[in-house]
Design an enzyme around this catalytic site. Structure first.
Site, PDB file in Angstrom:
ATOM      1  N   CYS A  18      37.390  15.305   3.763  1.00  0.00           N
ATOM      2  CA  CYS A  18      37.407  14.237   4.641  1.00  0.00           C
ATOM      3  C   CYS A  18      39.037  14.289   5.447  1.00  0.00           C
ATOM      4  CB  CYS A  18      37.208  13.151   4.035  1.00  0.00           C
ATOM      5  SG  CYS A  18      35.907  12.676   3.474  1.00  0.00           S
ATOM      6  N   SER A 304      41.706  30.975   9.608  1.00  0.00           N
ATOM      7  CA  SER A 304      42.946  31.053   8.570  1.00  0.00           C
ATOM      8  C   SER A 304      43.285  32.523   8.229  1.00  0.00           C
ATOM      9  CB  SER A 304      42.655  30.275   7.335  1.00  0.00           C
ATOM     10  OG  SER A 304      41.553  30.451   6.938  1.00  0.00           O
ATOM     11  N   ASP A 367      40.369  34.465   3.483  1.00  0.00           N
ATOM     12  CA  ASP A 367      40.956  33.482   2.702  1.00  0.00           C
ATOM     13  C   ASP A 367      40.457  33.167   1.364  1.00  0.00           C
ATOM     14  OD1 ASP A 367      38.997  31.316   2.932  1.00  0.00           O
ATOM     15  OD2 ASP A 367      39.558  31.489   5.336  1.00  0.00           O
TER      16      ASP A 367
END
Ligand code: SF4
Length: 486
Positions: A18, A304, A367
């Site tokens: 979250c 990423s 990643d």
């Protein structure tokens, strides 16, 4: 940053629990500021969004399933007037992902209302649930966040002070938490003793107010200046009396989640003085030294993997190229394709650029590999687009252990590297070669002010002890005995 090839499919990444955001700014449109902050933090959770506002007398709340801009429109924001707002975006790791579990969670304690939003996971709430039942407190949902809120409520009822309720919660519940809490008149922010999940404190210009956010990009979005991080075990309170701070629990050895740098965070966020983008670029450079390969082009899996690929290209001298296009507008809440559509190869999130790829030997920088399903499809997709060779290079070590601190990998049997040898993983994925950065190399890439990290999903060394029942469920004991675990 979900990079499943198909929307709605269980992603092949550790998914963040979250984001939280909080603002205390009397006279400002605090709900709108919270909305902007949550939009900047949307990558941390796309299942639900919510904002609760303290208006001096009560708490107003609006939350729903969906992305921030699906949940909030002008009409909703116009109803949320007050001095304090907290906000939340959710990716469910504990307690389900329905409306009931969406946050902020609001609790009524006699006449007092509090709203709470939580990033992280409390490791074992069963004893606390029993304790609450003994105190006569009923739980309405299944989330650990409700357990936290109700525990705080017990002490508010006894002592009449929210801060002592927060302290009680910090003493009785363990695990990872970065929490923002609003009462009708004050904003609170507090963080677990190891500082596993991030929480930054900032200030609006001209002393208009204070802001807390999971990442500094949430502060930037509302024009707040970064002041400092909320420290491990600290409680920050902001009210008409100004900003107050006290230690809610003794800080333990710092254990900031190293995966924040690898994957979860936005590249423009800064943790402990280190810009995530620069850390990722260094990861790529180090990986180029540790795992060189002869190739024609380096490409990064968005998002990423891209700065990491730039770093790999820089160090290796192999040119960087854009070979994969990402659709940025697909969240997990979108309609799931049917099995038939999946078989047809409907690529909703990632699509290759064949004109860049055809005939080339590729080094593909990603990643992480958790379950292996996305990497396999990615390699297939690149071969279909004409790649001559696909060499996969990963800027995190092999994920060997589950995470109990807010990420959705809670059993070992889901982790491909925990179940197959390196060569078997390579064959399963179908790449020509596969290599991971070393754990030392990953640490070396991060130039932060603190060197206390949680890297348990790679090392099996857990900063917060994992209770027996949870260890059994996660298949830890079967493999490791007492191994490296505390
Ligand atoms: S185990 Fe530690 S490093 Fe790995 S994702 Fe969880 S908190 Fe982050």
């Amino acid at each position: 940053m979900t990079t499943s090839l198909f929307a709605g499919e269980r992603p092949d990444r550790p998914e963040e629990a979250c984001a939280v955001f909080g603002v205390y700014a009397p006279g400002e449109d605090v709900a709108r500021l919270a909305c902007f902050g949550l939009q900047a933090l949307q990558h941390r959770g796309q299942e639900s969004a919510g904002i609760a506002v303290g208006d001096g007398d009560t708490i107003l709340i609006h939350k729903d399933l969906g992305l921030v801009d699906q949940v909030f429109d002008e009409e909703e924001l116009a109803h949320l007037k007050g001095d304090i707002a907290i906000g939340h975006t959710r990716y469910s790791t504990a307690g389900g992902g329905g409306w009931k579990e969406s946050q902020p969670h609001v609790s009524a304690i006699d006449d007092e209302l509090i709203a709470l939003a939580h990033n992280g996971t409390l490791v074992d709430t069963a004893p606390q649930r029993a304790w609450l039942a003994n105190e006569g407190v009923q739980l309405y949902g299944h989330t650990d966040s409700e357990v936290a809120a109700r525990t705080i409520g017990v002490d508010i009822r006894r002592a009449g002070r929210i801060r002592s309720g927060i302290k009680l919660m910090m003493q009785q519940l363990h695990g990872a938490y970065a929490i923002v809490l609003a009462s009708p008149t004050a904003l609170y922010a507090f963080r677990d003793a190891c500082g596993i999940r991030p929480l930054s404190l900032g200030r609006l210009p001209n002393e208009r107010g204070w802001v807390v956010a999971s990442e500094t990009c949430g502060l930037d979005a509302v024009g707040a200046q970064f002041v400092r991080d909320v420290e491990p075990g600290e409680i920050v309170k902001v009210s008409s009396a100004g900003l107050e701070s006290e230690q809610g629990i003794e800080p333990a050895k710092r254990a900031f989640c190293i995966f924040e740098y690898v994957y979860f965070a936005r590249p423009d966020s800064v943790f402990d003085g280190e810009v995530v983008y620069h850390a990722r670029r260094r990861m790529g450079r180090i990986l180029a030294c540790e795992a060189p390969v002869e190739a024609d082009m380096v490409l990064g899996v968005p998002d990423s993997g891209v700065p990491c690929a730039l770093g790999y290209a820089e160090k290796s001298g192999i040119p960087y190229g854009d070979g994969i296009v990402k659709n940025r507008y697909v969240g997990r809440t979108f309609i799931q394709p049917t099995q038939e559509m999946r078989q047809m190869g409907i690529r909703i999130k990632l699509n290759p650029l064949p004109s860049m790829i055809r005939g080339k030997r590729l080094v593909v920088i990603d990643d992480s590999i958790v379950r292996g399903n996305t990497s396999k499809k990615l390699v297939e997709m690149l071969r279909d687009a004409g790649a001559a060779e696909v060499h996969l290079r990963i800027v995190s070590p092999e994920v060997m252990w589950p995470c109990f601190y807010g990420i959705d990998t809670d059993t070992r049997d889901q982790l491909i590297s925990a179940n197959l040898s390196h060569d078997e993983v390579c064959r399963h994925i179908g790449c020509d070669s596969l290599a991971f950065i070393s754990l030392d190399g990953l640490h070396e890439a991060i130039h932060s002010d603190h060197d206390g990290f949680c890297d348990a999903c790679f090392s099996g060394v857990y900063p917060v002890a994992i209770p027996g029942q949870l260890r059994q469920k996660a298949c830890l004991d079967a493999v490791s005995g007492d191994g490296p675990l505390p």
